[in-house]
Design a protein around this motif. Structure first.
Motif, short mmCIF file in Angstrom:
data_model
loop_
_atom_site.label_atom_id
_atom_site.label_comp_id
_atom_site.label_asym_id
_atom_site.label_seq_id
_atom_site.Cartn_x
_atom_site.Cartn_y
_atom_site.Cartn_z
N GLN A 155 -16.68 2.70 -80.83
CA GLN A 155 -16.02 2.76 -79.54
C GLN A 155 -15.14 4.01 -79.49
O GLN A 155 -14.82 4.59 -80.52
CB GLN A 155 -15.17 1.51 -79.29
CG GLN A 155 -13.98 1.35 -80.21
CD GLN A 155 -13.27 0.04 -80.00
OE1 GLN A 155 -13.88 -1.04 -80.04
NE2 GLN A 155 -11.97 0.11 -79.75
N THR A 156 -14.78 4.43 -78.28
CA THR A 156 -13.97 5.63 -78.12
C THR A 156 -12.54 5.29 -78.48
O THR A 156 -11.81 4.66 -77.71
CB THR A 156 -14.05 6.15 -76.67
OG1 THR A 156 -15.41 6.36 -76.32
CG2 THR A 156 -13.29 7.44 -76.52
N ASP A 157 -12.14 5.69 -79.69
CA ASP A 157 -10.81 5.35 -80.18
C ASP A 157 -10.41 6.35 -81.27
O ASP A 157 -11.05 6.41 -82.32
CB ASP A 157 -10.78 3.93 -80.74
CG ASP A 157 -9.37 3.44 -81.03
OD1 ASP A 157 -8.76 3.97 -81.97
OD2 ASP A 157 -8.90 2.54 -80.32
N LEU A 180 -5.95 7.99 -78.44
CA LEU A 180 -6.89 8.25 -77.36
C LEU A 180 -7.85 7.08 -77.27
O LEU A 180 -8.48 6.70 -78.26
CB LEU A 180 -7.67 9.54 -77.63
CG LEU A 180 -8.88 9.80 -76.72
CD1 LEU A 180 -8.43 10.07 -75.29
CD2 LEU A 180 -9.70 10.98 -77.24
N GLY A 181 -7.94 6.49 -76.09
CA GLY A 181 -8.85 5.36 -75.91
C GLY A 181 -8.85 4.88 -74.46
O GLY A 181 -8.29 5.54 -73.58
N ARG A 182 -9.45 3.74 -74.24
CA ARG A 182 -9.54 3.19 -72.89
C ARG A 182 -8.29 2.39 -72.57
O ARG A 182 -7.72 1.70 -73.43
CB ARG A 182 -10.77 2.28 -72.75
CG ARG A 182 -12.08 2.99 -73.00
CD ARG A 182 -13.26 2.08 -72.77
NE ARG A 182 -13.49 1.87 -71.35
CZ ARG A 182 -14.45 1.07 -70.86
NH1 ARG A 182 -15.23 0.39 -71.70
NH2 ARG A 182 -14.61 0.93 -69.56
N GLY A 187 -10.26 3.34 -67.76
CA GLY A 187 -10.24 4.80 -67.89
C GLY A 187 -9.86 5.23 -69.30
O GLY A 187 -9.52 4.39 -70.15
N TYR A 188 -9.89 6.52 -69.55
CA TYR A 188 -9.56 7.05 -70.86
C TYR A 188 -8.24 7.81 -70.78
O TYR A 188 -8.06 8.66 -69.90
CB TYR A 188 -10.67 7.97 -71.38
CG TYR A 188 -11.97 7.24 -71.62
CD1 TYR A 188 -12.89 7.07 -70.59
CD2 TYR A 188 -12.25 6.72 -72.87
CE1 TYR A 188 -14.08 6.38 -70.80
CE2 TYR A 188 -13.43 6.03 -73.09
CZ TYR A 188 -14.34 5.86 -72.06
OH TYR A 188 -15.50 5.17 -72.27
N VAL A 189 -7.32 7.48 -71.68
CA VAL A 189 -6.00 8.09 -71.65
C VAL A 189 -5.61 8.53 -73.06
O VAL A 189 -6.06 7.98 -74.06
CB VAL A 189 -4.93 7.12 -71.11
CG1 VAL A 189 -5.20 6.78 -69.66
CG2 VAL A 189 -4.87 5.86 -71.96
N MET A 190 -4.75 9.56 -73.12
CA MET A 190 -4.16 10.02 -74.38
C MET A 190 -2.69 9.68 -74.36
O MET A 190 -1.93 10.19 -73.53
CB MET A 190 -4.37 11.53 -74.55
CG MET A 190 -3.86 12.08 -75.87
SD MET A 190 -4.13 13.89 -76.03
CE MET A 190 -5.92 13.96 -76.13
#
Length: 206
Positions: A155-157, A180-182, A187-190
Protein backbone atom coordinates in the motif's frame (compact mmCIF):
# COMPACT_ATOMS: atom_id res chain seq x y z
CA UNK A 1 72.77 -12.28 -75.10
CA UNK A 2 74.80 -14.55 -72.89
CA UNK A 3 74.94 -11.97 -70.15
CA UNK A 4 71.18 -11.65 -70.24
CA UNK A 5 70.69 -15.36 -69.97
CA UNK A 6 73.09 -15.53 -67.01
CA UNK A 7 71.23 -12.73 -65.26
CA UNK A 8 67.92 -14.48 -65.79
CA UNK A 9 69.31 -17.75 -64.53
CA UNK A 10 70.72 -16.03 -61.45
CA UNK A 11 67.37 -14.43 -60.77
CA UNK A 12 65.57 -17.76 -61.06
CA UNK A 13 68.00 -19.41 -58.63
CA UNK A 14 67.59 -16.52 -56.17
CA UNK A 15 63.81 -16.78 -56.24
CA UNK A 16 64.05 -20.55 -55.78
CA UNK A 17 66.22 -20.26 -52.65
CA UNK A 18 64.18 -17.39 -51.20
CA UNK A 19 61.06 -19.56 -51.43
CA UNK A 20 62.82 -22.06 -49.21
CA UNK A 21 64.69 -19.76 -46.83
CA UNK A 22 61.95 -17.23 -46.03
CA UNK A 23 59.45 -19.80 -44.65
CA UNK A 24 62.28 -21.37 -42.63
CA UNK A 25 63.17 -17.96 -41.18
CA UNK A 26 59.52 -17.35 -40.23
CA UNK A 27 59.35 -20.71 -38.47
CA UNK A 28 62.56 -19.89 -36.61
CA UNK A 29 61.07 -16.59 -35.38
CA UNK A 30 57.88 -18.32 -34.18
CA UNK A 31 59.94 -20.92 -32.36
CA UNK A 32 61.90 -18.15 -30.65
CA UNK A 33 58.71 -16.49 -29.47
CA UNK A 34 57.45 -19.74 -27.95
CA UNK A 35 60.80 -20.51 -26.34
CA UNK A 36 61.40 -17.12 -24.76
CA UNK A 37 57.81 -15.91 -24.15
CA UNK A 38 56.62 -15.58 -20.55
CA UNK A 39 55.34 -18.88 -19.25
CA UNK A 40 51.60 -18.92 -18.50
CA UNK A 41 50.75 -20.17 -15.03
CA UNK A 42 47.07 -21.14 -14.86
CA UNK A 43 47.25 -21.46 -11.07
CA UNK A 44 47.86 -17.70 -10.76
CA UNK A 45 44.25 -16.97 -11.76
CA UNK A 46 42.63 -19.79 -9.81
CA UNK A 47 42.65 -18.25 -6.27
CA UNK A 48 40.78 -15.12 -7.43
CA UNK A 49 38.35 -17.06 -9.58
CA UNK A 50 37.58 -19.67 -6.94
CA UNK A 51 37.11 -17.06 -4.20
CA UNK A 52 34.74 -15.11 -6.45
CA UNK A 53 32.71 -18.21 -7.26
CA UNK A 54 32.66 -19.25 -3.60
CA UNK A 55 31.46 -15.79 -2.59
CA UNK A 56 28.71 -15.88 -5.22
CA UNK A 57 27.56 -19.31 -4.01
CA UNK A 58 27.53 -18.31 -0.33
CA UNK A 59 26.01 -14.87 -0.96
CA UNK A 60 24.12 -14.84 -4.26
CA UNK A 61 23.32 -11.37 -5.54
CA UNK A 62 21.85 -9.57 -8.48
CA UNK A 63 23.22 -6.51 -10.24
CA UNK A 64 20.88 -3.86 -11.65
CA UNK A 65 17.98 -5.49 -9.81
CA UNK A 66 14.45 -4.16 -10.34
CA UNK A 67 11.03 -4.64 -8.73
CA UNK A 68 7.70 -3.41 -10.08
CA UNK A 69 4.21 -3.88 -8.66
CA UNK A 70 0.88 -2.32 -7.75
CA UNK A 71 -0.28 -1.44 -4.26
CA UNK A 72 -3.77 -2.32 -3.04
CA UNK A 73 -4.81 1.33 -3.32
CA UNK A 74 -3.76 1.53 -6.98
CA UNK A 75 -0.30 3.13 -6.90
CA UNK A 76 2.43 1.82 -9.19
CA UNK A 77 5.64 1.08 -7.29
CA UNK A 78 9.03 0.66 -8.98
CA UNK A 79 12.27 -0.08 -7.12
CA UNK A 80 15.73 -0.39 -8.67
CA UNK A 81 19.06 -1.19 -7.02
CA UNK A 82 22.63 -1.38 -8.24
CA UNK A 83 23.18 -4.52 -6.17
CA UNK A 84 20.71 -6.76 -4.33
CA UNK A 85 21.11 -9.85 -2.15
CA UNK A 86 18.01 -11.94 -1.48
CA UNK A 87 17.10 -12.89 2.06
CA UNK A 88 16.53 -16.37 3.42
CA UNK A 89 12.88 -17.35 3.90
CA UNK A 90 11.92 -18.29 7.45
CA UNK A 91 14.94 -16.53 9.02
CA UNK A 92 15.85 -13.05 10.20
CA UNK A 93 18.15 -12.68 7.17
CA UNK A 94 16.33 -10.03 5.14
CA UNK A 95 17.26 -9.08 1.62
CA UNK A 96 19.81 -6.29 1.23
CA UNK A 97 20.26 -3.71 -1.55
CA UNK A 98 22.58 -0.79 -2.29
CA UNK A 99 22.23 2.44 -4.30
CA UNK A 100 18.46 2.24 -4.37
CA UNK A 101 15.98 4.30 -6.39
CA UNK A 102 12.22 4.07 -5.92
CA UNK A 103 9.22 5.63 -7.64
CA UNK A 104 5.61 5.79 -6.44
CA UNK A 105 3.03 6.81 -9.05
CA UNK A 106 -0.29 7.52 -7.36
CA UNK A 107 -3.68 7.15 -9.09
CA UNK A 108 -4.28 10.91 -9.26
CA UNK A 109 -1.03 11.50 -11.16
CA UNK A 110 1.18 12.67 -8.30
CA UNK A 111 4.59 10.99 -7.97
CA UNK A 112 7.23 10.53 -5.31
CA UNK A 113 10.82 9.47 -6.00
CA UNK A 114 13.29 8.29 -3.38
CA UNK A 115 17.01 7.54 -3.36
CA UNK A 116 19.00 5.81 -0.62
CA UNK A 117 22.46 4.36 -0.11
CA UNK A 118 21.13 1.06 1.22
CA UNK A 119 17.91 -0.82 1.85
CA UNK A 120 16.67 -3.89 3.68
CA UNK A 121 13.70 -5.83 2.32
CA UNK A 122 11.54 -7.79 4.74
CA UNK A 123 9.18 -9.87 2.59
CA UNK A 124 7.41 -11.26 5.65
CA UNK A 125 5.84 -7.87 6.33
CA UNK A 126 6.18 -6.56 2.75
CA UNK A 127 8.28 -3.59 3.80
CA UNK A 128 11.50 -2.03 2.52
CA UNK A 129 13.59 -0.02 4.98
CA UNK A 130 15.68 2.60 3.17
CA UNK A 131 18.75 3.94 5.00
CA UNK A 132 22.08 5.73 4.53
CA UNK A 133 20.72 9.12 3.56
CA UNK A 134 17.26 9.15 2.03
CA UNK A 135 16.20 11.88 -0.37
CA UNK A 136 12.50 12.11 -1.22
CA UNK A 137 11.10 14.36 -3.95
CA UNK A 138 7.40 14.81 -4.68
CA UNK A 139 5.84 16.13 -7.86
CA UNK A 140 4.00 18.80 -5.86
CA UNK A 141 7.25 20.50 -4.90
CA UNK A 142 8.49 18.92 -1.65
CA UNK A 143 12.08 17.75 -1.16
CA UNK A 144 12.70 15.81 2.05
CA UNK A 145 15.96 14.59 3.58
CA UNK A 146 16.10 12.05 6.40
CA UNK A 147 18.28 9.22 7.69
CA UNK A 148 15.82 6.50 6.74
CA UNK A 149 12.24 5.62 5.82
CA UNK A 150 9.98 2.60 5.94
CA UNK A 151 8.33 1.93 2.57
CA UNK A 152 5.40 -0.49 2.43
CA UNK A 153 5.10 -2.60 -0.73
CA UNK A 154 1.38 -3.50 -0.56
CA UNK A 155 0.00 0.00 0.00
CA UNK A 156 1.10 3.62 -0.45
CA UNK A 157 2.74 4.29 2.89
CA UNK A 158 6.09 5.97 3.61
CA UNK A 159 7.15 6.74 7.19
CA UNK A 160 10.39 8.43 8.24
CA UNK A 161 12.58 6.66 10.79
CA UNK A 162 13.87 9.89 12.30
CA UNK A 163 13.85 13.69 12.04
CA UNK A 164 13.33 15.26 8.63
CA UNK A 165 14.36 18.46 6.89
CA UNK A 166 12.24 19.56 3.94
CA UNK A 167 11.86 22.26 1.35
CA UNK A 168 8.40 22.90 -0.06
CA UNK A 169 6.01 25.51 -1.44
CA UNK A 170 5.44 27.05 2.04
CA UNK A 171 9.16 27.25 2.85
CA UNK A 172 11.65 25.28 4.99
CA UNK A 173 10.24 22.63 7.30
CA UNK A 174 11.89 20.62 10.10
CA UNK A 175 10.06 17.95 12.08
CA UNK A 176 10.58 14.84 14.15
CA UNK A 177 8.59 12.66 11.75
CA UNK A 178 7.03 12.52 8.30
CA UNK A 179 4.35 10.26 6.88
CA UNK A 180 3.01 9.90 3.35
CA UNK A 181 -0.19 7.97 2.80
CA UNK A 182 -3.94 8.11 2.28
CA UNK A 183 -6.16 10.22 4.49
CA UNK A 184 -9.73 9.49 5.58
CA UNK A 185 -11.12 11.01 2.38
CA UNK A 186 -9.05 8.71 0.17
CA UNK A 187 -6.59 11.36 -0.96
CA UNK A 188 -2.83 11.28 -0.50
CA UNK A 189 -1.18 13.63 1.99
CA UNK A 190 2.29 14.26 3.41
CA UNK A 191 2.12 14.90 7.15
CA UNK A 192 4.88 16.42 9.28
CA UNK A 193 4.63 15.88 13.04
CA UNK A 194 6.59 16.34 16.26
CA UNK A 195 8.15 19.74 16.94
CA UNK A 196 7.28 21.00 13.47
CA UNK A 197 9.00 24.25 12.56
CA UNK A 198 8.19 26.19 9.40
CA UNK A 199 10.20 29.09 8.05
CA UNK A 200 7.65 30.68 5.77
CA UNK A 201 9.10 31.55 2.38
CA UNK A 202 6.25 31.93 -0.16
CA UNK A 203 6.99 31.53 -3.83
CA UNK A 204 7.71 34.93 -5.41
CA UNK A 205 8.69 36.55 -2.12
CA UNK A 206 6.64 38.79 0.17
Amino acid sequence: MMAVDQDGDLHSRLVFWLKILLPLAALALLATLFLFGRAIRPEDAIPYASSTVTDRVKQPRLTDAAYAGMTRDGSALTIKAADARPGVAGTSNAGQASDLWALIEMPGGATVTMTAGAARLDQAVQTAVLTEGVNLTSSVGYKVQTSGVSLMLEQTDVTSLGPVAAQGPPGTITAQAMHLGRDSSGGYVMDFSGSVRLIYMPVGGL
